[in-house]
Scaffold this active site. Structure first.
Site, PDB file in Angstrom:
ATOM      1  CE  LYS A 176      54.735 -32.525  44.888  1.00 40.87           C
ATOM      2  NZ  LYS A 176      53.408 -32.996  45.373  1.00 40.87           N
ATOM      3  CB  CYS A 285      49.296 -43.667  57.832  1.00 38.94           C
ATOM      4  SG  CYS A 285      50.547 -42.884  58.851  1.00 38.94           S
ATOM      5  CD  GLU A 386      45.892 -45.377  53.517  1.00 33.86           C
ATOM      6  OE1 GLU A 386      46.553 -45.394  54.560  1.00 33.86           O
ATOM      7  OE2 GLU A 386      46.299 -44.852  52.453  1.00 33.86           O
TER       8      GLU A 386
END
Length: 505
Positions: A176, A285, A386
């Site tokens: 996906k 990240c 974040e």
């Protein structure tokens, strides 16, 4: 200007979707629409699963040697198209060209690891475990693997972290792709069949919303889910997929911290921090958005950080001299700017403001300039959550002990770094930090593909990490075979209820 309308790939063929909704893909440097991709229907996602399921038997029965031959050829195809893919990545995402080249190379590196499968997938064996009994362990493919992809590494994550080890181990895949940055993944998908010549259905690709993607979590034909994205979604994917009997690896959010001690080489440490904080516009990240600086050098560090940050060349992602490109979209640009304002509202000192940044000739691009927030205190969300943008938060501490306590208080533990010339503090840090990937005078402690990408706490949910031997174990199931051959003498002996698994005196 007309924009291209893309399809989805099932069984090696690109098909036109029956989707009612199409998603617009933009050039992040100009803001212009460059393509549309479908929000595939549930039936189309199910067809992708069926294609992978049908291809699994033949692909998994192919010898390891033949699968690895495909992987060698595939690696060379990626190398040949590296520059083309890097430009496409830079255009749709906003990374500068050097960073985009790295994105593609980080897809090539795990493919090279996959070429070592004849060694890495080996089991273990021992003869005469008990008298007359031999035992061997083997690793077998799982079946169909679902890969759910984020926007920030359109080459590395789907085609590095997910596909190479999965298919080399004998599985088939449904990707996906990101709905924001699918074009690089789609182009690689084209090369996978046209130039590398893989059998039909080994990898299939759709773009869709979370609703349709949830089919991967519940369909019994899908045996494993690998996901990269936000922690909230990762927790949901982990719980739903695990409840349906699937194994899961969910790589999630991060708020990596670095501890800067007074004995550090300040010039080189600041350069490493600039690189790790503002590289990829902070959209990774393993960025380094928080610096925990010892008070005795904090003022000097912040002044040097500001000087180096202001010297960065902000510009069009696919211009060779650009050092800091745009963020991925207008909505993400607004989100990052809102976080900057939130930091100010919470009481942080705005040392450098990257909002309202305009690049001549690219006024509609999604740019955020380098930003520095100093005196970020415990409890300020800007220092704990974040942001995913080019924003540095500075937290000031008295000493090593206070610094590591602040770092470990964060719920995320993807990576952490220390800048010091002290072997003692470096060793203490490596032992005591919660970070799963640790840097000693290294701003981006991302391991090579031969080691696992080993985040902890709310940065990861699952049992085996991506890459390294963890990745091989994730994509395979163990089978242990115990063998005994009867001779005339042993055939006459009475059979114990433990049947050779326990050796009696």
């Amino acid at each position: 200007m007309s924009i291209e309308r893309k399809g989805y790939c099932i069984n090696g063929e690109w098909l036109e979707s029956k989707a009612e909704k199409y998603l617009t893909i933009t050039d992040s440097s100009t803001g212009e629409a460059i393509a549309e991709v479908p929000c595939c229907t549930e039936a189309e996602v199910e067809a992708a699963i069926a294609s992978a399921d049908k291809a699994f038997k033949a692909w998994s029965n192919l010898s390891i040697s033949k699968r690895v031959q495909y992987m060698f050829k595939w690696r060379n195809v990626l190398v040949e198209h590296e520059e083309e893919l890097a430009v496409l990545c830079a255009k749709e995402l906003g990374k500068n060209l050097n960073e985009a080249r790295g994105d593609v190379r980080k897809a090539i590196e795990p493919t090279e690891l996959a070429c070592a499968l004849p060694y890495t997938v080996q089991g273990k064996a021992a003869m005469q475990v008990t008298t007359g009994f031999d035992t061997a362990s083997y690793r077998f493919p799982l079946g169909v693997v679902g890969g759910i992809v984020p926007m920030n590494f359109p080459a590395m994550i789907p085609w590095g972290w997910m596909v190479p080890l999965a298919i080399a181990c004998g599985n088939t895949v449904v990707l996906k792709a990101s709905s924001q940055t699918p074009l690089t993944a789609m182009r690689i998908m084209e090369l996978f069949y046209k130039e590398a010549g893989f059998p039909k259905g080994v990898v299939n690709l759709v773009t869709c919303s979370r609703k349709e993607a949830d089919l991967l979590l519940t369909d019994p034909r899908v045996k494993a889910i690998t996901f990269v994205g936000t922690t909230g979604v990762g927790k949901q994917i982990y719980s739903v997929a695990a409840a349906h009997g699937k194994r899961v690896q969910a790589q999630c959010e991060a708020k990596n911290h670095a501890l800067l001690l007074e004995d550090a080489d300040l010039e080189s440490a600041t350069s490493a921090i600039i690189n790790s904080t503002y590289g990829c516009a902070g959209m990774r990240c393993m960025a380094l958005p928080v610096i925990v600086a010892q008070e005795s050098i904090a003022d000097k560090f912040v002044a040097l950080l500001k000087k180096k940050a202001q010297a960065l060349r902000v510009g069009c992602a696919y211009k060779e001299d650009t050092q800091l490109g745009p963020v991925v979209s207008a909505s993400h640009q607004k989100k990052v700017c809102d976080w900057i304002q939130k930091g100010v509202d919470e009481g942080a000192e705005l040392v450098l403001d990257g909002r309202n940044y305009k690049v001549p000739g690219y006024e509609n691009g999604f740019f955020v300039g380098p930003t520095i927030l100093d005196h970020v205190k415990p409890g300020m969300t800007v220092g704990d959550c974040e942001i995913f943008g080019p924003v540095t938060c500075v937290k000031r501490v008295k000493n090593f002990e206070e610094g590591i306590a602040i770092m470990n208080a964060n719920p995320f533990a993807n990576g952490s770094s220390i800048f010091t010339q002290s072997g003692y503090y470096a060793r203490e840090f490596a032992m005591r930090t919660d970070g799963g990937m640790v840097g000693i005078n290294v701003g981006i402690p991302v391991p090579s593909a031969y080691f696992p990408f080993s985040g902890n706490k709310d940065s990861f949910f699952g049992d085996q990490h991506v890459l390294g031997l963890d990745g091989v174990r994730f994509y395979t199931r163990a089978k242990t075979v115990t063998t005994h051959w009867y001779d005339e003498e042993s055939a006459k002996k009475p059979m114990d209820t433990w049947e050779g698994t326990v050796e009696r005196d």
